[in-house]
Design an enzyme around this catalytic site. Structure first.
Site, short mmCIF file in Angstrom:
data_model
loop_
_atom_site.label_atom_id
_atom_site.label_comp_id
_atom_site.label_asym_id
_atom_site.label_seq_id
_atom_site.Cartn_x
_atom_site.Cartn_y
_atom_site.Cartn_z
N GLY A 161 35.72 43.30 43.92
CA GLY A 161 35.49 43.38 45.36
C GLY A 161 35.56 44.81 45.87
N ASP A 218 34.50 35.96 41.08
CA ASP A 218 33.89 34.92 40.26
C ASP A 218 33.45 35.44 38.90
OD1 ASP A 218 34.26 33.13 42.34
OD2 ASP A 218 32.26 33.46 43.17
N PHE A 220 34.78 37.90 37.19
CA PHE A 220 35.97 38.13 36.36
C PHE A 220 36.49 36.81 35.81
CE2 PHE A 220 40.59 39.39 36.00
CZ PHE A 220 40.40 40.28 34.96
#
Length: 582
Positions: A161, A218, A220
């Site tokens: 992120g 997601d 990861f």
């Protein structure tokens, strides 16, 4: 006699509850409950906050063990009486010193569905032995709560992120500490490190943990999922695109019924990890004897959101909130999750056939979906905003890709002439949203974990073929809810119903496609109600590109494939989650 044993488990004492006053507390098999003994001010139980945390939510008079994750003795200190008056400038109540213990539990938001916060109740008593007795009894009851983890392996992606993976873990780590959950924390330093670690860990060592927690997005989570499954999940491959004969019975919708064909499955996967990482030799023969398989009733995966979209968390907990996810984990919540197995037969038109396998927990998409990820990689410095920018550029291109897709026919009528097919295939769900204690997901077939396509059942299945020019080809395992698509790609997709939702977006004017995307972004929108959108609820599909090629987006990760097959495994993994509260 049973009555006497029941009474012996009930404990009663008088305490002073911080910011409430003197209460008579009862401890039984379900939790704690209390009533006020000496009301300092009647009908004025407004609660109070301390250090930004709500100490006593309004009107709560009970705590259930199922919502409690910790209790701690905190020695001698202040206990406050209720504040005087209701005005903002009300006088603080008196404070007395006594021995104290804190009960840590969950408080559900009254304004935002599925959002959980921590809540603390502080009880005081003049006798330290009384406090210690209650702490011991509560701890004993918490230890009896089934399914709560004791030891977890935690992977943190510091680059997920906006690069706040480590900060996110630091925020929720005290919850695990209070719940007495031992955590081994590994912070990754490069892409693929979590995959290498989870695929390389021995089954014997993996069995020491109750689960693995990913702090990231997601992609990861997908990395860890593949590290676990590629070397441990054994199943036949789905049919390849070349297994089908010539089509017959073309209908008006460009769908073609295929002849009943003896489509064979490949040999069981011997070393799928090498398909993904040929240089890695993961487990020796002795370790394979430890038999760590999936589905696994004990072992679960957890995901604490720190990514760009966090669709998996939003679909499984209902909230994109690290604290909510952490509380689901320490309370031992459990939900089954469908997983798609994606097999690449050829990477490009000119390449040789070389099988490679991936697993997906949320979505696999080709065309528009793959182009957006490809384009966004050039603008990683923009953070999550790169997806909006890349999406706009790809939309303006309006690229089309010719392809051929075959898939198991939608289940229309359980009483059709297909006969025993309904016994093998999961029942088609009604158009209801997946939620906590979902009836659709909890209705399990006898062989829910078996591959959906087996040689003995192939003659019962009808396959369809769709060939043409597509803006995108996608398969959703779950609804894929996120902040940009509040209902997801497929609103009524379920977490564990054993289906893929195949979405074929055919050639259409750019304005029409924009309206489709607009419907995706609206709460209560209808993005599938367009003539150029095909939605098929299926068990498996194959894909073959023709001419110009795009790339596949598998849970946010790029995957080149000229020929590809996919099948779904119902409830293949278990998550530390309970489902969204709707």
């Amino acid at each position: 006699m049973e009555r006497e044993e029941e009474d012996s488990r009930i404990l009663k004492s008088k305490f002073v509850l911080d910011h409430v006053g003197e209460v008579s507390v009862t401890l039984n098999s379900d939790g704690l409950s209390w009533i006020k003994v000496d009301s300092f001010i009647k009908n004025n139980d407004t609660g109070s906050s301390c250090l930004g945390k709500q100490s006593v939510p309004k009107r709560d008079t009970a705590i259930e063990y199922s919502d409690t994750y910790a209790v701690e003795f905190i020695d001698w200190g202040l206990i406050h009486e209720p504040a005087l008056g209701k005005a903002p400038g009300r006088l603080l109540g008196r404070a007395s010193e006594m021995f104290r213990f804190k009960v840590h539990c969950v408080r559900r938001s009254k304004t935002q569905s599925s959002l959980w916060k921590t809540s603390i109740y502080t009880f005081g008593h003049k006798d330290s032995q009384t406090c210690h007795l209650w702490v011991a009894r509560i701890n004993f009851s918490l230890d009896m709560e089934a399914g709560r983890p004791k030891s977890l392996l935690v992977f943190v992606n510091p680059m997920s992120g906006k690069g706040n993976g480590c900060r996110t873990w630091d925020e929720v780590a005290p919850i695990f500490c209070l719940a007495q959950v031992q955590t081994k924390v590994l912070v990754t330093r490069r892409a693929g490190q979590a995959f290498d670690a989870t695929s390389g860990i021995s089954n014997r060592e993996l069995s020491r943990y109750d689960g693995i927690v990913a702090v990231g997005g997601d992609g990861f989570f997908n990395e860890i999922l593949n590290g676990l499954l590629l070397s441990r999940h054994k199943a036949p491959y789905p049919p390849s695109p070349n297994d089908f004969g010539q089509p017959v019975n073309k209908n008006d919708n460009n769908l073609v019924y295929l002849k009943e064909t003896s489509v064979g499955t490949s040999e069981p996967i011997k070393s799928q990890t090498k398909n993904l990482r040929p240089e890695d030799d993961i487990c020796d023969s002795a370790d394979r004897e430890d038999n760590f398989h999936f589905p696994n009733d004990r072992f679960r995966l957890g995901l604490i959101p720190a990514g760009s979209t966090d669709a998996i968390v939003m679909c499984t907990t209902g909230a994109r909130d690290p604290t909510t996810s952490a509380l689901h984990i320490v309370l031992g919540k459990r939900i089954s999750l469908d997983i798609a197995q994606i097999v690449r037969w050829k990477a490009t038109f000119t390449s040789k056939e070389e099988i490679s396998v991936r697993y997906a927990a949320s979505f696999a998409g080709y065309g528009f979906y793959g182009d957006v990820i490809t384009e966004s990689e050039r603008y990683r410095w923009m953070g999550p905003k790169r997806y909006d920018y890349a999406g706009t550029k790809v939309f303006l291109r309006h690229s089309l890709y010719e392809a051929e897709v075959t898939f198991v026919e939608d289940i229309k009528d359980e009483n059709s002439s297909a006969g025993d097919r309904a016994k093998f295939l999961p029942k088609k769900s009604e158009r209801v949203v997946c939620r906590v204690k979902c009836d659709v997901c909890n209705t399990k077939p006898v062989e829910m974990s078996e591959p959906p396509i087996r040689e003995s059942h192939l003659h019962d299945l009808k396959w369809l073929r769709s060939r043409g020019k597509f803006i995108s080809v996608g398969a959703a395992v779950i609804s894929c809810r996120n902040e940009k698509a509040p209902d997801g790609l497929v609103a009524d997709a379920h977490l564990s119903d054993g289906f893929l939702h195949l979405l074929l977006i055919k050639d259409c004017p750019r304005a029409s496609y924009l309206w489709h995307l607009t419907q995706l972004a609206r709460k209560g929108g209808h993005p599938l109600n367009f003539e150029f959108v095909e939605h098929h609820k299926t068990l498996a599909f194959t894909f073959k590109s023709i001419g110009k090629e795009s790339v596949w987006n598998v849970d946010g990760e790029l995957f080149s494939a000229h020929q590809l097959s996919a099948q779904v495994f119902r409830g293949l993994v278990s998550l530390f989650a309970a489902g969204p509260e709707v």
